[in-house]
Design an enzyme around this catalytic site. Structure first.
Site, PDB file in Angstrom:
ATOM      1  N   PHE A 106      45.018  36.185  51.556  1.00 17.96           N
ATOM      2  CA  PHE A 106      45.491  36.284  50.174  1.00 17.96           C
ATOM      3  C   PHE A 106      46.967  35.914  50.034  1.00 17.96           C
ATOM      4  O   PHE A 106      47.599  36.249  49.034  1.00 17.96           O
ATOM      5  CB  PHE A 106      45.227  37.681  49.585  1.00 17.96           C
ATOM      6  CG  PHE A 106      43.772  37.952  49.351  1.00 17.96           C
ATOM      7  CD1 PHE A 106      43.156  37.561  48.182  1.00 17.96           C
ATOM      8  CD2 PHE A 106      42.998  38.556  50.330  1.00 17.96           C
ATOM      9  CE1 PHE A 106      41.805  37.776  47.968  1.00 17.96           C
ATOM     10  CE2 PHE A 106      41.646  38.781  50.137  1.00 17.96           C
ATOM     11  CZ  PHE A 106      41.054  38.388  48.946  1.00 17.96           C
ATOM     12  N   THR A 154      32.430  45.764  31.511  1.00 17.22           N
ATOM     13  CA  THR A 154      33.535  46.484  30.854  1.00 17.22           C
ATOM     14  C   THR A 154      34.631  45.468  30.545  1.00 17.22           C
ATOM     15  O   THR A 154      35.677  45.449  31.205  1.00 17.22           O
ATOM     16  CB  THR A 154      34.090  47.617  31.738  1.00 17.22           C
ATOM     17  OG1 THR A 154      34.433  47.096  33.034  1.00 17.22           O
ATOM     18  CG2 THR A 154      33.062  48.722  31.917  1.00 17.22           C
ATOM     19  N   LYS A 177      41.346  41.175  34.060  1.00 17.28           N
ATOM     20  CA  LYS A 177      41.072  42.224  33.062  1.00 17.28           C
ATOM     21  C   LYS A 177      41.214  43.615  33.666  1.00 17.28           C
ATOM     22  O   LYS A 177      41.589  44.561  32.969  1.00 17.28           O
ATOM     23  CB  LYS A 177      39.702  42.020  32.411  1.00 17.28           C
ATOM     24  CG  LYS A 177      38.488  42.129  33.307  1.00 17.28           C
ATOM     25  CD  LYS A 177      37.804  43.478  33.215  1.00 17.28           C
ATOM     26  CE  LYS A 177      36.520  43.518  34.015  1.00 17.28           C
ATOM     27  NZ  LYS A 177      35.934  44.876  34.089  1.00 17.28           N
ATOM     28  N   CYS A 199      37.121  39.807  36.914  1.00 17.70           N
ATOM     29  CA  CYS A 199      37.529  41.131  37.413  1.00 17.70           C
ATOM     30  C   CYS A 199      39.039  41.313  37.483  1.00 17.70           C
ATOM     31  O   CYS A 199      39.600  42.116  36.752  1.00 17.70           O
ATOM     32  CB  CYS A 199      36.912  41.384  38.790  1.00 17.70           C
ATOM     33  SG  CYS A 199      35.118  41.612  38.745  1.00 17.70           S
ATOM     34  N   LEU A 210      32.337  43.673  45.304  1.00 18.21           N
ATOM     35  CA  LEU A 210      31.723  42.379  45.561  1.00 18.21           C
ATOM     36  C   LEU A 210      32.718  41.239  45.451  1.00 18.21           C
ATOM     37  O   LEU A 210      33.576  41.222  44.573  1.00 18.21           O
ATOM     38  CB  LEU A 210      30.582  42.126  44.561  1.00 18.21           C
ATOM     39  CG  LEU A 210      29.489  43.180  44.455  1.00 18.21           C
ATOM     40  CD1 LEU A 210      28.400  42.670  43.528  1.00 18.21           C
ATOM     41  CD2 LEU A 210      28.918  43.506  45.818  1.00 18.21           C
TER      42      LEU A 210
END
Length: 436
Positions: free
Chosen positions: A252, A85, A266, A263, A149
């Site tokens: 993070f 997508t 977008k 991923c 994932l």
């Protein structure tokens, strides 16, 4: 169970192989004949640790095959939709043409009682629309089962996920979908994997909300790096200190050149576009600033390199360490590392870039760059070294050995992955992000 997986790109190839490894009878289907030909001989068309082994194992056991013919999906009880997508050209919205095309091609081969399961990341509201189409056209049902994932750990994350989410229809259709999915994921459920059974909209939002949160956390610490750079503070120590707070956590919170890949960038853009379509654009307007912060960090690495070379990189040899958007991957989609290399080349630098896995994909996109498989050749005679992907071989690079090869001992650490004290002790001028 008999399973088909429609779409054999990164998500689909991993999912098909992992499902077969778990004992299911799987057929993977894709319109790309070259990709299917590679998979059919046990060769993944991309780099992912552990995938060649499970792919070969499943094919040797006769539980996995690949085809370009959608008719081969007929007879499967469950059909996973794992197509891409991408971001629409010229806009932020997700391009659903591949999802819609896969459903349309699959409809004639569905039977009453079959289950179609969406894995692709889609805008909220997509599943409800597709469910009506599937039920009216075949009597089959739809569930939405988002994937979580991590590239580099995708096989592990599929076989042993940290959670499972089922978005199902109300009533008997939802009960039937849940039964089938429980059978598919019996191994994970037996290991007490958390399970959330919810409606379509919540399941669709789970994935984009997770990505939006991670992007926000990464960009937050990069925003703090921007403040640290004008105050003399050390963003790494700042991250350590706030990371001890259990409500925040250290993961993070690594300041650097920012996130990329196929991923996060977008997905947060598509999320903002969908929120605006729903009349709630203000609810996620902050994500536009997150995107801007992320892109600014790439420019910051370029600016640091230019400044380190005396305000001009023209004709200077710049050794770029890393091209993939993260280590243990050959994915260069929206890669900060590749972007930095291209920008430096555009400013006239003699860029030589290396990466353990991503050179071929990078060359296909940017043939104007010079690439080398040899780390030694990349460093030889360099006026500056720029680390932009934290592969282990770059993180653990010996500064004394590297210093014997370069022309000028100047390093720009775009991932704050190196030990500044060790590099400075070896005679290097070290530049980190948000570090004094």
């Amino acid at each position: 169970m008999r399973i088909s997986v429609i779409g054999c790109g990164y998500l689909g190839a991993v999912h098909a192989s992992a499902m077969a490894e778990l004992g299911h009878d799987v057929v993977g289907i894709d319109v790309d004949a070259a990709k299917i030909a590679q998979l059919a001989i046990g060769k993944p068309p991309f780099f992912e640790p552990g995938l060649p082994e499970v792919l070969t194992s499943a094919m040797n056991n006769g539980r996995l095959r690949f085809s370009t013919d959608i008719a081969d999906a007929a007879g499967s009880q469950v059909h996973f939709i794992a197509v891409g997508t991408p971001q629409k050209p010229g806009g932020y919205s997700a391009d659903l043409r591949y999802v819609d095309a896969s459903i349309e091609s699959l409809l004639p081969h569905l039977s009453d009682g079959d289950l179609v399961v969406g894995k692709s990341t889609v805008p909220v509201g997509t599943a409800a629309r597709l469910a009506e189409l599937i039920e009216a056209g075949s009597g089959a049902s739809l569930a939405w089962n988002p994937e979580f994932l991590r590239e580099g750990f995708a096989v592990q994350d599929t076989i042993s996920p940290d959670r499972l989410v089922y978005g199902v229809a109300p009533g008997s259709r939802g009960e039937h979908a849940t039964e089938l999915l429980n059978e598919i994921y019996a191994t994970a459920l037996a290991a007490d994997t958390p399970l959330v059974i919810t409606d379509y909209a919540t399941a669709e939002l789970v994935k984009v909300a997770a990505n939006a949160f991670l992007a926000t956390k990464i960009s937050f610490i990069n925003a703090m790096a921007e403040i640290a750079e004008v105050t003399g503070a050390d963003v790494t120590q700042l991250a350590d200190a706030i990371g001890y707070d259990g409500r925040i956590g250290r993961r993070f919170l690594g300041a650097g050149v920012g996130f990329g890949g196929g991923c996060l960038p977008k997905d947060i853009r598509a999320f903002t576009a969908r929120a605006e379509e729903l009349g709630r654009g203000e609810s996620v307007a902050f994500l536009k600033e997150i995107d801007k912060i992320n892109l600014r960090r790439r420019q910051r690495v370029v600016d640091l390199t230019v400044g380190a070379l005396g305000a001009s990189v023209y004709n200077a040899k710049v050794a770029v360490l890393g091209l993939s958007f993260k280590p243990h991957s050959d994915d260069v989609r929206d890669s900060p590392a590749l972007d930095v290399a291209v920008q430096l080349r555009g400013l006239g630098a003699d860029v030589v870039a290396t990466d353990p896995q991503a050179i071929d994909n990078s060359r296909a996109r940017h043939p104007q760059l010079q690439y080398s498989q040899s780390l030694e050749d990349t460093l030889q005679g360099a006026d500056a070294v720029v680390l932009v992907t934290e592969w282990p071989e770059f993180r653990h690079l010996d500064p004394v050995w590297a210093g014997s090869l370069v022309k000028t001992k100047t390093v720009i650490d775009g991932r704050n992955a190196l030990d500044p004290a060790a590099w400075r002790a070896a005679g290097w001028t070290y530049h980190g992000l948000g570090r004094p």
